[in-house]
Design an enzyme around this catalytic site. Sequence first.
Site, PDB file in Angstrom:
ATOM      1  N   ASP A 109       6.847  40.250  50.724  1.00 20.19           N
ATOM      2  CA  ASP A 109       6.130  39.340  51.623  1.00 20.19           C
ATOM      3  C   ASP A 109       5.151  38.516  50.795  1.00 20.19           C
ATOM      4  O   ASP A 109       4.407  39.052  49.969  1.00 20.19           O
ATOM      5  CB  ASP A 109       5.383  40.140  52.688  1.00 20.19           C
ATOM      6  CG  ASP A 109       4.825  39.243  53.789  1.00 20.19           C
ATOM      7  OD1 ASP A 109       3.724  38.703  53.586  1.00 20.19           O
ATOM      8  OD2 ASP A 109       5.484  39.094  54.827  1.00 20.19           O
ATOM      9  N   ILE A 110       5.161  37.188  51.000  1.00 19.40           N
ATOM     10  CA  ILE A 110       4.248  36.309  50.263  1.00 19.40           C
ATOM     11  C   ILE A 110       2.838  36.503  50.823  1.00 19.40           C
ATOM     12  O   ILE A 110       2.619  36.404  52.038  1.00 19.40           O
ATOM     13  CB  ILE A 110       4.681  34.836  50.385  1.00 19.40           C
ATOM     14  CG1 ILE A 110       6.091  34.647  49.813  1.00 19.40           C
ATOM     15  CG2 ILE A 110       3.691  33.915  49.678  1.00 19.40           C
ATOM     16  CD1 ILE A 110       6.652  33.257  50.005  1.00 19.40           C
ATOM     17  N   GLU A 138       8.087  34.254  55.793  1.00 23.25           N
ATOM     18  CA  GLU A 138       7.771  34.355  54.364  1.00 23.25           C
ATOM     19  C   GLU A 138       8.197  35.694  53.780  1.00 23.25           C
ATOM     20  O   GLU A 138       7.780  36.065  52.681  1.00 23.25           O
ATOM     21  CB  GLU A 138       6.258  34.162  54.145  1.00 23.25           C
ATOM     22  CG  GLU A 138       5.365  35.297  54.615  1.00 23.25           C
ATOM     23  CD  GLU A 138       5.017  35.245  56.100  1.00 23.25           C
ATOM     24  OE1 GLU A 138       4.059  35.896  56.499  1.00 23.25           O
ATOM     25  OE2 GLU A 138       5.703  34.518  56.851  1.00 23.25           O
TER      26      GLU A 138
END
Length: 522
Positions: A389-390, A432
């Site tokens: 996950d960004i 994301e």
Amino acid sequence: MNTNITAFVSLISISAVLNLFLAIYVVKKKSYYRSIATTFSMYIGSITIYCLAAAFGLLSTSIEQLKLWTTIQYIGIAFAPILGLFFVMQYLGRKVNRKRYLIFLVIPIITLLLVATNDLHHLYYRVYEAHPYLGLPYIQLEIGIGYVIHGIYTFFCMLTGLYAILANWKETSATYRPQLVALIIGQLIPMVAAFIYLLVGTAPGIDPVPMVLWISSLLYLWAMNNSKMFTVIPIAKDTIFQSMNDGVLVLDESYRLIEFNKAGQQMFPGLTKDMLGVNFYNLWRDLYDEVFPCTLDQSPLTKEIHVDQQDTIYQMRTSCLGVSKQHNGIVMLFTDITEMKKLQFQLEHIAYYDELTQVLNRRAFFQQCLSEFLQAKETGTPYTAILMDIDHFKRINDFYGHDIGDVVLQEVVQACKQQIGNNALFARYGGEEFVLAVRADAEEAFTLAEQMRQTLEHHVVPIDNTNLLVTFSIGIAQATGDEAETLRQLLKRADTALYEAKNNGRNQVRIEGENAKSLHLY
């Protein structure tokens, strides 16, 4: 001239006139009958010569005149049977190649030469002289070996043509069967008359065959005007064959090329008439310098053929020619499916790949990963899921805008793909978040995840006049090997590890489990 001779000459003249009219009629209507007109006109023309010479022969006043007209008769008699056979074959849509055509003409040519020179060798007629009691034009004959050979050849040609017509009876619809009836009777009339002449006997030396050929002529004229003979079956076959969008190649029982249509020549530009008779496997190797990718003895079959030199994909369908189980050749049908395959690829790409990042989407990931996951369980192979996950991606979207957010997603994917091997499934899981499934245990997965994390941490995303740095939080879970465990349960455990990484400061890798392993680098 006695009454009988007058009647004979009249009947033969009627046959000659009707056949001449028929030949001229077909030549004038040549555009209606296409390629069959030439063969039919030659066939009828030979019969016309036969009849005219027979009529003039009956008017002869000397044995020399009679011999001359007999020789002229044989210009027609010698060639009419084989031309009739060629006409029937062409009418039924069967091709005779040039080599066989020439071979079949050998005996007629020899016959004509033997008749013309009979006084020198007497091989055709052992005796040919005026009848001792009746006088001319009646003659006394004793046949020779040449006559017997020509007679056998003549009946062979006529019986072969008759058999070919009868063999096509079931394949012909009721609408067009009158055409076949006309052909059958047209073949039978001269055969029956010849048998009567040879076995039963007629007036000495008087040939009854030309006296009845007017019946065949009337039948042909009726068929041509009332049932559209020649303009339906052969012409329709030729028109359909040549106007098809699909390429058609016809091979004989030895896989030699015997015919192709215009579309086939367009699909395979190097294909020419000079290649007729060439083995198809050799032909393909000559055209494309490669081995044909399948075996034709498996026909019927359907297969996709990729021609690299043309960057073209064809769907090839083959079917056997023959009666019952007898193999008489193969029809190969080629359909250009290049554009269809491109469209299919595009649709599959849209269905299975994320439009923005061009990696697998969530649906495609589950479809492909499920089979790998189940296979790993069966074989006992370690299998691990990695969720990424960004960090703070919402802030990037809010501050820079969604266009910049899209650029960031693309840059993240490119950075990750540099570290991922071919044995991993990489997909956009949503928003994301990305997912990676590898055939490895948790420790190996941790090493890979850490490499990606470090690569991304040092990867600069240029945004206008600003260099943006992006980080990952990563969660890892290894399949337990429990038969009851599902892929979704594995991903849920990886998701739990991901949230532990986020809750513990982000930009780190965490393995799910009590003995969690994590690494923090800032």
